[in-house]
Design a protein around this motif. Structure first.
Motif, PDB file in Angstrom:
ATOM      1  N   GLY A   5       0.824  -1.207   0.000  1.00  0.00           N
ATOM      2  CA  GLY A   5       0.000   0.000   0.000  1.00  0.00           C
ATOM      3  C   GLY A   5       0.851   1.247   0.000  1.00  0.00           C
ATOM      4  O   GLY A   5       0.572   2.208  -0.712  1.00  0.00           O
ATOM      5  N   GLN A   6       1.914   1.225   0.798  1.00  0.00           N
ATOM      6  CA  GLN A   6       2.816   2.367   0.859  1.00  0.00           C
ATOM      7  C   GLN A   6       3.515   2.583  -0.484  1.00  0.00           C
ATOM      8  O   GLN A   6       3.658   3.714  -0.930  1.00  0.00           O
ATOM      9  N   LEU A   7       3.926   1.497  -1.112  1.00  0.00           N
ATOM     10  CA  LEU A   7       4.579   1.606  -2.418  1.00  0.00           C
ATOM     11  C   LEU A   7       3.616   2.164  -3.462  1.00  0.00           C
ATOM     12  O   LEU A   7       3.989   3.015  -4.273  1.00  0.00           O
ATOM     13  N   GLU A   8       2.380   1.697  -3.440  1.00  0.00           N
ATOM     14  CA  GLU A   8       1.386   2.158  -4.411  1.00  0.00           C
ATOM     15  C   GLU A   8       1.083   3.645  -4.221  1.00  0.00           C
ATOM     16  O   GLU A   8       0.966   4.390  -5.188  1.00  0.00           O
ATOM     17  N   VAL A   9       0.989   4.088  -2.978  1.00  0.00           N
ATOM     18  CA  VAL A   9       0.733   5.506  -2.702  1.00  0.00           C
ATOM     19  C   VAL A   9       1.900   6.350  -3.184  1.00  0.00           C
ATOM     20  O   VAL A   9       1.717   7.347  -3.888  1.00  0.00           O
ATOM     21  N   ARG A  10       3.107   5.956  -2.835  1.00  0.00           N
ATOM     22  CA  ARG A  10       4.289   6.715  -3.255  1.00  0.00           C
ATOM     23  C   ARG A  10       4.425   6.771  -4.775  1.00  0.00           C
ATOM     24  O   ARG A  10       4.772   7.807  -5.335  1.00  0.00           O
ATOM     25  N   ALA A  11       4.145   5.655  -5.430  1.00  0.00           N
ATOM     26  CA  ALA A  11       4.288   5.596  -6.889  1.00  0.00           C
ATOM     27  C   ALA A  11       3.198   6.395  -7.599  1.00  0.00           C
ATOM     28  O   ALA A  11       3.449   6.984  -8.655  1.00  0.00           O
ATOM     29  N   SER A  49      -0.111   5.971   4.513  1.00  0.00           N
ATOM     30  CA  SER A  49      -0.084   5.081   3.346  1.00  0.00           C
ATOM     31  C   SER A  49      -0.304   3.619   3.714  1.00  0.00           C
ATOM     32  O   SER A  49      -0.766   2.833   2.888  1.00  0.00           O
ATOM     33  N   ARG A  50      -0.018   3.249   4.945  1.00  0.00           N
ATOM     34  CA  ARG A  50      -0.271   1.862   5.377  1.00  0.00           C
ATOM     35  C   ARG A  50      -1.758   1.551   5.405  1.00  0.00           C
ATOM     36  O   ARG A  50      -2.152   0.392   5.339  1.00  0.00           O
ATOM     37  N   GLN A  51      -2.589   2.584   5.489  1.00  0.00           N
ATOM     38  CA  GLN A  51      -4.041   2.396   5.536  1.00  0.00           C
ATOM     39  C   GLN A  51      -4.653   2.218   4.148  1.00  0.00           C
ATOM     40  O   GLN A  51      -5.802   1.835   4.027  1.00  0.00           O
ATOM     41  N   PHE A  52      -3.879   2.513   3.101  1.00  0.00           N
ATOM     42  CA  PHE A  52      -4.394   2.388   1.752  1.00  0.00           C
ATOM     43  C   PHE A  52      -4.545   0.925   1.375  1.00  0.00           C
ATOM     44  O   PHE A  52      -3.618   0.134   1.542  1.00  0.00           O
ATOM     45  N   ALA A  53      -5.724   0.574   0.877  1.00  0.00           N
ATOM     46  CA  ALA A  53      -6.000  -0.809   0.471  1.00  0.00           C
ATOM     47  C   ALA A  53      -5.464  -1.042  -0.940  1.00  0.00           C
ATOM     48  O   ALA A  53      -5.917  -0.412  -1.897  1.00  0.00           O
TER      49      ALA A  53
END
Length: 177
Positions: A5-11, A49-53
């Motif tokens: 989730g963190q990677l997807e948010v950052r990207a 970002s850890r909360q992003f599914a």
């Protein structure tokens, strides 16, 4: 360790900045406030970002964060009415003679949309400009889908009653000699 989730948010964050800014502009009516909202949204999205599914719609999640920040700001200040709406003419960019006619119509539509009540204006933006589904719009705004449909119908009704300003759509007239 960084989760998916963190990677997807950052990207994906950078690709949504312009859309977030437009939404901030729709909510606040001010460029500087829109920029602050986007910055606060980015910070909060990275912090949470850890909360992003993973696999869900990042844009919808970011719009929800931005709206939450805006509502918190409005609540904390209690009054933020009429604070310098951005003139539609200054928000549009003219690039070439071919686009001038399109920009005139866009300015006219933006002026009419800016006259809508805030709830309708926000619903129109998310649905028609950002292309969110009724369901996604209802989740971002935290209202039932029926309310989204009702707001859109009311906005369409209001906009259909507005006459175009003749000076904005003046067609070149032929000169007879």
């Amino acid at each position: 360790m960084i989760g998916n989730g963190q990677l997807e948010v950052r990207a994906g964050l950078v690709s949504h900045l312009a859309r977030l800014w437009r939404y901030g502009l729709v909510l606040s009516g001010r460029r500087d406030v829109a920029e602050d909202l986007v910055q606060a949204t980015c910070v909060r999205a990275l912090e949470r970002s850890r909360q992003f599914a993973v696999g869900s719609r990042l844009d919808r999640w970011l719009f929800s964060i931005l709206r939450s920040i805006w509502l918190n700001e409005v609540r904390s200040r209690r009054i933020r009415q009429g604070g310098g709406l951005v003139d539609a003419e200054t928000a549009l960019v003219f690039e070439g003679a071919k686009e001038i006619e399109t920009n005139i119509l866009a300015r006219q539509v933006l002026r009419h949309v800016q006259m809508l009540p805030q709830a309708q204006r926000e619903t129109v933006f998310l649905t028609y400009v950002e292309g969110l589904t009724y369901r996604d719009t209802s989740e971002v705004l935290e209202v039932p889908i029926g309310t989204v449909m009702s707001r859109l119908a009311a906005a369409r009704e209001t906009l259909s009653k507005l006459d175009p300003a003749p000076e904005d759509i003046s067609a070149p007239q032929s000169q007879s000699r």
